[in-house]
Design an enzyme around this catalytic site. Sequence first.
Site, PDB file in Angstrom:
ATOM      1  N   PRO A 149      -6.918 -67.272  -6.535  1.00  0.00           N
ATOM      2  CA  PRO A 149      -7.118 -66.100  -5.669  1.00  0.00           C
ATOM      3  C   PRO A 149      -7.877 -66.512  -4.411  1.00  0.00           C
ATOM      4  CG  PRO A 149      -7.984 -65.719  -7.893  1.00  0.00           C
ATOM      5  CD  PRO A 149      -7.638 -67.172  -7.789  1.00  0.00           C
ATOM      6  N   GLU A 150      -7.336 -66.161  -3.255  1.00  0.00           N
ATOM      7  CA  GLU A 150      -8.022 -66.435  -1.998  1.00  0.00           C
ATOM      8  C   GLU A 150      -8.572 -65.113  -1.453  1.00  0.00           C
ATOM      9  OE1 GLU A 150      -6.606 -69.274   0.711  1.00  0.00           O
ATOM     10  OE2 GLU A 150      -5.380 -70.347  -0.737  1.00  0.00           O
TER      11      GLU A 150
END
Length: 271
Positions: free
Chosen positions: A2-3
């Site tokens: 997840p960014e």
Amino acid sequence: MPELPEVEITCQGISPFVVGQTVKEIIIRERQLRWPIPIALKRSLKNKIIIKLNRRAKYLLFYTGNGCMIIHLGMSGSLRIVKDVEPPERHDHVDIIFKSGHTLRYRDPRKFGSILWTKHDPMKHMLLSHLGPEPLTHEFQADYLYVLSRKRTKPIKNFIMDSRIVVGIGNIYANEALYHAGIRPTQKAGKISKIRYKRLIVEIKNVLSHAIKKGGTTIRDFINGEGKPGYFKNELQVYDKAGHPCNSCKTAITIIRLGQRSTFYCANCQT
Ligand SMILES: [Zn+2]
């Protein structure tokens, strides 16, 4: 992994179910994440109202009247809202059950995420205190990057991925923003002109806000706050496109390793 856009979407997705709600119970099935979940968490959170939920870099901050729960999703973590009748699956390590009947469920197959508790200002927590500005704020602008980068010989891609410089620009978005800005990822940060930094800032903000709007990039394990995968992946220009023709000039996209990360660029468009 997840960014920033995925974390922001998670924050927005779960917020209506969490803010203003009272915690009824916390179920911890697996305590050993990147760091062990603190023993005090259950006691500290039970019967407390979540008064505010914020994102700082890739941390989610759940404020109560007497402290703050800090969640980081690590490599493969996700948070979603389920009805508390839904049975947990194998990697569902933590449930935070609200009196409303909704449960915030933390899943993390690789267990690199973290759930922490602090009684103090979370911005002063050792994990957060050294962080650079948020990329989508006014603070993040060309003058700032230009001044900080002078005399730096580090490649520009590593420079913008350094959370002390600016937070939340992970590998996917660094590759994409540099492509849109026409800057080769190996270019030395200290050699880039202010005009090119202006362009880069615009492209970083564009690529991140576009991804947030589109619901985040589904690469592997991300499930957004409402349980639907994002679909920004279809719009990536260079990331994971080695050998594919560049959308602008048809040159095959090059892949190299830079700072141990896969790095993609068009050798014709990016100089
Ligand atoms: Zn090209």
